[in-house]
Design a protein around this motif. Structure first.
Motif, short mmCIF file in Angstrom:
data_model
loop_
_atom_site.label_atom_id
_atom_site.label_comp_id
_atom_site.label_asym_id
_atom_site.label_seq_id
_atom_site.Cartn_x
_atom_site.Cartn_y
_atom_site.Cartn_z
N LYS A 1 -76.52 -92.30 -2.91
CA LYS A 1 -76.95 -93.31 -3.82
C LYS A 1 -78.51 -93.90 -3.34
CE LYS A 1 -75.24 -97.53 -5.81
NZ LYS A 1 -74.11 -98.77 -5.58
N PHE A 2 -78.66 -94.10 -2.08
CA PHE A 2 -79.99 -94.67 -1.77
C PHE A 2 -81.14 -93.78 -0.87
CE2 PHE A 2 -76.83 -98.31 -1.97
CZ PHE A 2 -77.04 -98.89 -2.88
N LYS A 3 -80.99 -92.60 -1.02
CA LYS A 3 -81.70 -91.61 -0.14
C LYS A 3 -83.41 -91.80 -0.52
CE LYS A 3 -80.76 -87.80 -3.46
NZ LYS A 3 -79.95 -87.11 -3.77
N GLN A 4 -83.71 -92.41 -1.72
CA GLN A 4 -84.96 -92.61 -2.00
C GLN A 4 -85.76 -93.94 -1.11
OE1 GLN A 4 -82.62 -93.28 -3.99
NE2 GLN A 4 -83.33 -94.83 -5.60
N TYR A 5 -84.71 -94.69 -0.49
CA TYR A 5 -85.06 -95.87 0.17
C TYR A 5 -85.32 -95.52 1.86
CZ TYR A 5 -84.02 -98.26 -4.08
OH TYR A 5 -84.05 -98.49 -5.49
N TYR A 6 -84.32 -94.76 2.28
CA TYR A 6 -84.50 -94.46 3.79
C TYR A 6 -84.27 -92.90 4.18
CZ TYR A 6 -79.18 -93.87 3.82
OH TYR A 6 -78.05 -93.56 3.51
N GLY A 7 -84.70 -92.64 5.34
CA GLY A 7 -84.30 -91.29 5.60
C GLY A 7 -84.70 -91.16 7.23
N TYR A 8 -84.63 -89.97 7.84
CA TYR A 8 -85.11 -89.55 9.08
C TYR A 8 -86.54 -89.36 8.91
CZ TYR A 8 -80.84 -89.82 11.94
OH TYR A 8 -79.70 -90.42 12.88
N VAL A 9 -87.29 -89.82 9.88
CA VAL A 9 -88.58 -89.49 9.95
C VAL A 9 -89.17 -89.12 11.25
CG1 VAL A 9 -91.04 -90.55 9.88
CG2 VAL A 9 -88.98 -91.38 8.17
N PHE A 10 -89.88 -87.83 11.41
CA PHE A 10 -90.24 -87.43 12.63
C PHE A 10 -91.47 -88.25 12.94
CE2 PHE A 10 -88.27 -83.13 13.07
CZ PHE A 10 -88.08 -83.03 14.49
N TYR A 11 -91.68 -88.88 14.27
CA TYR A 11 -92.80 -89.46 14.67
C TYR A 11 -93.54 -88.69 15.92
CZ TYR A 11 -91.19 -93.29 12.03
OH TYR A 11 -90.77 -94.42 11.13
N ILE A 12 -94.81 -88.26 15.79
CA ILE A 12 -95.32 -87.59 17.02
C ILE A 12 -96.50 -88.30 17.51
CG2 ILE A 12 -96.65 -85.47 17.43
CD1 ILE A 12 -94.70 -85.13 14.25
N GLY A 13 -96.58 -88.60 18.88
CA GLY A 13 -97.46 -89.34 19.56
C GLY A 13 -98.02 -88.58 20.84
N LYS A 14 -99.17 -89.12 21.22
CA LYS A 14 -99.76 -88.43 22.36
C LYS A 14 -99.97 -89.73 23.41
CE LYS A 14 -103.49 -85.43 23.73
NZ LYS A 14 -104.39 -84.16 23.14
N LYS A 15 -99.46 -89.39 24.58
CA LYS A 15 -99.86 -90.62 25.45
C LYS A 15 -101.25 -90.78 25.62
CE LYS A 15 -98.64 -92.09 30.26
NZ LYS A 15 -97.67 -92.00 31.15
#
Ligand SMILES: C[S@@+](CC[C@H](N)C(=O)[O-])C[C@H]1O[C@@H](n2cnc3c(N)ncnc32)[C@H](O)[C@@H]1O
Length: 253
Positions: free
Chosen positions: A238-252
């Protein structure tokens, strides 16, 4: 164990032991995230935190040259992880250990890469990133997936579900700002496509739960457990347009 003694946690493990992955994801998205990580070689040390049975770890190992330690708090998952490593002839380069992602057995700045799919929200995005930072070498990377709001609208049913599951959702923009507070330069973020939830997680999980229902026919805890997972699927549909899993990539930094 008598049927009446079964807990929701037992059922969670029994269901997820038989799955390729224990949360949304895919080999393609793992590789897409890995494509942002530079400078890995055969001496690299990688940790996969909340590795589960190792679906994404095997993909990482087949596409990097370094050594990977998978860490998960569930011993049954780690047994399967280590069997999977052997089956894939990767046991020389990857090892699963039972442990907590909040109390890691690594040395200061020992790791080139900390990977974690589907787990950091249980610790807290900022808390997890800040704690893991101490184990990562300068210019090393952190790569995580975290459930996030995809829009500025936040349906209350979704909010309630995730808060009750032990984590809250924040927007991608907010999480990116948290990354720099936790000591990382933001490199990239992208949202997992729908098939990572449906084909790769909800559908195999529903099949495993069908067998569970047959095995524990009539058990009320099993019925409640399966009903809760069905609700999660309904909510996502019903609500998949509002939330999801997001990949975040960061460099120390
Ligand atoms: C949603 S599953 C994801 C598993 C796997 N990474 C995947 O994407 O298929 C989360 C995993 O993290 C583990 N986990 C949760 N909290 C943890 C903690 N504090 N320390 C270690 N493992 C944890 C769980 O046992 C579970 O295997």
């Amino acid at each position: 164990m008598k049927n009446k003694d079964i807990t929701i946690f037992d059922l969670l493990i029994e269901t997820h032991k038989s799955l390729e992955r224990q949360g949304p994801g895919s080999p393609e998205m793992t590789l897409r995230a890995l494509s942002f990580v530079e400078n890995l070689n055969e001496n690299s040390r990688i940790a996969d935190l909340g590795c589960g049975t190792g679906g994404q770890t095997m993909v990482l190992a087949q596409n990097t040259a370094g050594h990977i330690t998978g860490v998960d708090m569930v011993p049954d998952f780690i047994d399967i992880f280590n069997n999977n490593a052997k089956r894939n002839h990767l046991e020389g380069r990857i090892a699963g250990i039972v442990g907590s992602a909040e109390s890691l057995p690594f040395g200061k700045e020992e790791l080139d890469l900390v990977w974690s799919e589907g787990m950091i929200d249980g610790i807290g995005f900022e808390k997890g990133l800040a704690y893991w930072n101490g184990f990562i070498k300068r210019d090393g990377y952190v790569v995580v997936t975290c459930p996030s709001w995809l829009t500025s609208q936040c349906p209350s049913a979704v909010e309630k579900f995730w808060v009750e599951a032990g984590s809250g959702l924040d927007t991608i923009e907010y999480n990116i700002s948290v990354m720099s507070k936790a000591g990382y330069r933001f490199i990239a973020a992208f949202t997992l496509p729908e098939n990572c939830w449906t084909e790769n997680y909800f559908i195999p999980r529903a099949a495993a739960e069908k067998s569970l229902a047959e095995k524990y026919n009539g058990n009320q805890t099993v019925k409640a457990y399966i009903a809760q997972d069905k609700y999660e699927v309904e909510l996502y549909t019903k609500f998949k347009q509002y939330y999801g899993y997001v990949f975040y990539i960061g460099k120390k930094m």
